[in-house]
Design an enzyme around this catalytic site. Structure first.
Site, PDB file in Angstrom:
ATOM      1  CG  ASP A   1      32.220   3.210  52.310  1.00 62.24           C
ATOM      2  OD1 ASP A   1      31.121   3.647  51.933  1.00 62.24           O
ATOM      3  OD2 ASP A   1      32.348   2.266  53.119  1.00 62.24           O
TER       4      ASP A   1
ATOM      5  CD  GLU B   1      29.394   7.012  52.923  1.00 60.84           C
ATOM      6  OE1 GLU B   1      28.211   6.806  52.653  1.00 60.84           O
ATOM      7  OE2 GLU B   1      30.126   6.115  53.380  1.00 60.84           O
TER       8      GLU B   1
END
Ligand code: CA
Length: 643
Positions: A327, A358
């Protein structure tokens, strides 16, 4: 050390105090348990022992300071199942803290538990191994509670929304409907939204509370609300392992969504055990907020990086996790991400574990001097087997995810043909700041837990009253074409659970703490939208059968030839060596509302996929090789002979 100094931890500090050992936490054997806590600035560290999760302490003992700021203590006897915490005294005062390195904890993670991990293994876990790796990586993003909360899931009430739903079988040895569905898809990886212990759901609550779980409390412990008994520190570990084992047995590898960029509270166990060290601060002493969640872990400092690396390796070894989705990877450093990649390769074999994330962050964050963020623009500095979510593919296919009504290629957007061709080639030509080293670095997707579901987005773009609940042929055709494009692009494929049956959240674009009913997978809908699911199954089989679509080498982009935008909404290209025996593939996307006739290169062709069936073998018969592509559909043909 004075306060001013503490705000500016530097390489000098790390040179003196960084500890490389892998024995922090509580190492529990039948003979004794060794407690170790890294707390370089503490004046005193004291251990408190408890018989269970709620009772008063039955013992307390001081730890001794050794080298590199590590405090330790051995307690004789079998402590498996004994709960503990610490009191740490620093210049900042006294703080009670659970163990940031704990492998087990009680309800809501406030107390750690000594655990002999061998005693938490389910039967057969010692020989558990993942299914063989497939060249086609098809990743399915799933939330534990979403999966089985619906009574139609076929899971008994006491196991709904829990780890147990994955491993439960009825008296005849049959798995529930939701597991049967998952098995039948053919995905290679299941990526689970956070399963580490997070703070936003009360584990002592009534089970009605919902959260995605991007708020870590105990990084190395499974979440308690997914277990049948959150107060028993061993139950959540065993049940989480059972889930992973069951997924492996059903032919899927397991990826864990990890959130090492921030913690639930800045007053975390890490902060309490080493005040000021683990978080980034601005010059004025305030916490940075590049995560948008109140704090940023200071990746780039030796003990933050050691902590994260240790945690990843721990989940891979102890829980047999097959991959990690980071994340806000853009808040971590390039150096750390490469170190994680290479450490996993060294222990488990090159490329065996997936690493992706990400490649962005929510806001600016003050990194350590000289550190580079693992953002998209730094793809060239990251290992080729560190992949990145490609929002460029996502937005080109279905439209901007932040502007509900803005369409993409499949639903009326114009001028997107060239971008779609870039996606098809796995972005290997590079665009803007994104210059991937190989298609292995690209994760193509059209929906994830964030933003609108694909169906909701298509329903919104269609205008009028959005058709969230009802099946509509025009939306289904757009959905199929969107999936067709995603599954015929170079790179890795990723989709959100339920996308295959038109999952709706009724237009909720950020359901992170919405009701479980909004978030859960509806198995009635899965039945009603079964035709769409069949199409996804066919696409997955198709991709697995066409190795040239899943070439991860730096050369993969060069297979894409003759990319042509025929008119707005119609694109075609060829894939050299795309078939199982190196055959040429011809791919067309027709997003217009009309038939489109296109001439194929010379040779004899087989239709492998069209808008109705994405895994067929139909001889292509036509005058002069003209192919008619139906409105809002794709077509993939394979050349069987040159003449
Ligand atoms: Ca929790």
């Amino acid at each position: 050390m004075d306060n001013e100094k503490r705000l500016g931890y530097d390489k000098e500090f790390d040179r003196w105090y960084a500890y490389d050992g892998c024995d922090l936490g509580a190492t529990c054997t039948p003979a004794r348990t060794v407690f170790k806590l890294w707390s370089p600035e503490a004046k005193r560290v004291e251990l408190f022992l408890y018989r269970d999760d709620t009772s008063e302490a039955y013992g307390r003992q001081a730890l001794k300071l050794g080298g590199r700021g590590v405090w330790s203590l051995a307690v004789e006897g079998d402590l498996h199942g004994v709960y503990y915490d610490y009191v740490v005294e620093t210049a900042a005062g006294e703080a009670r803290t659970a163990d940031p390195y704990a492998a087990a904890c009680g309800c809501n993670g406030a107390r750690s538990m000594a655990v002999n991990l061998a005693r938490t293994d389910p039967e057969g876990f010692g020989t558990d191994c993942p299914p063989p790796a497939s060249p086609a990586r098809v990743i399915y993003e799933l939330h534990v509670k979403d999966f089985s909360y619906d009574p139609d899931s076929g899971v008994p009430a006491q196991y709904r929304g829990k780890f147990k739903a994955f491993s439960w079988k009825d008296g005849d040895g049959r798995p529930p409907l939701c597991v049967e569905h998952l098995k039948s898809l053919g995905v290679t990886h299941v990526q689970l939204l956070p399963i580490f212990d997070f703070g936003s759901v009360d584990e002592a609550g009534d089970g009605r509370q919902f959260n995605w779980g991007y708020d870590p409390v105990n990084y190395n412990v499974p979440e308690g609300s997914y277990s049948t008994d959150p107060a028993d520190g061993a139950a959540r570990i065993r049940e989480c392992k059972e889930m992973i084992q069951a997924l492996h047995q059903n032919g899927m590898r397991v990826v864990m969504d990890v959130v090492y960029n921030h913690t639930y509270a800045s007053d975390s166990w890490l902060e309490r055990s080493a005040p000021g060290y683990y978080y980034r601060r601005w010059e004025d002493g305030s916490l940075s907020n590049g995560s948008g969640c109140g704090n940023d872990m200071a990746s780039g400092r030796a003990m933050v990086d050691n902590y994260i690396l240790h945690s990843v390796m721990y989940w891979a070894r102890e829980y047999h996790i097959d991959g990690f989705r980071f994340d806000l990877m853009g808040l971590l450093t390039v150096e750390l991400m490469n170190r994680i990649r290479w450490s996993l390769d060294a222990v488990f074999g090159p490329g065996e574990k997936l690493v992706y994330g990400e490649p962005w962050r929510a806001a600016d964050s003050p990194m350590e001097p000289g550190a580079a963020p693992a953002v998209r623009g730094n793809a060239a500095r990251l290992d080729p087997e560190i992949a990145m979510f490609c929002d460029l593919t996502r937005d080109a296919i279905k439209g901007d995810c932040f502007h509900g009504e803005q369409p993409g290629f499949v639903n009326g957007g114009s001028g997107l043909g060239e971008t779609i061709l870039c996606a098809a080639a796995g972005w290997t030509g590079g665009v803007g700041d994104f210059r991937p080293r190989a298609c292995s670095q690209v994760i193509n997707y059209i929906s994830a837990h964030d933003n609108y579901t694909l169906w909701d987005k298509l329903a919104l773009c269609a205008g009028g009253t959005p058709s969230y609940q009802e099946y509509r042929d025009d939306l289904a055709a757009q959905n199929k074409l969107a999936a067709f494009i995603m599954f015929t692009c170079q790179g890795n494929v990723f989709f959100q659970a339920g996308e295959e049956f038109g999952r709706t959240k009724l237009g909720d674009a950020n359901s992170y703490r919405s009701s479980p009913e909004i978030n859960m997978l509806s198995w009635e809908r899965a039945w009603r939208f079964g035709g769409l699911t069949d199409y996804y199954r066919q696409l997955i089989r198709l991709r697995k059968a066409l190795p040239g679509l899943c070439d991860r080498s730096p050369e993969a982009g060069k297979r894409i030839k003759e990319g042509t935008v025929h008119r707005d909404g119609v694109v075609s290209f060829q894939v050299e060596g795309g078939g199982p025996c190196g055959q040429l593939l011809f791919v067309v996307y027709n997003a217009t509302g009309h038939d489109y006739a296109i001439q194929l290169p010379h040779g004899r062709w087989t239709v492998r996929a069209d808008g109705a069936d994405a895994d067929q073998h139909r001889p292509f018969i036509s005058q002069n090789n003209w192919a008619n592509v139906h409105p809002r559909s794709g077509m993939l043909l394979m050349r069987s002979a040159i003449t």
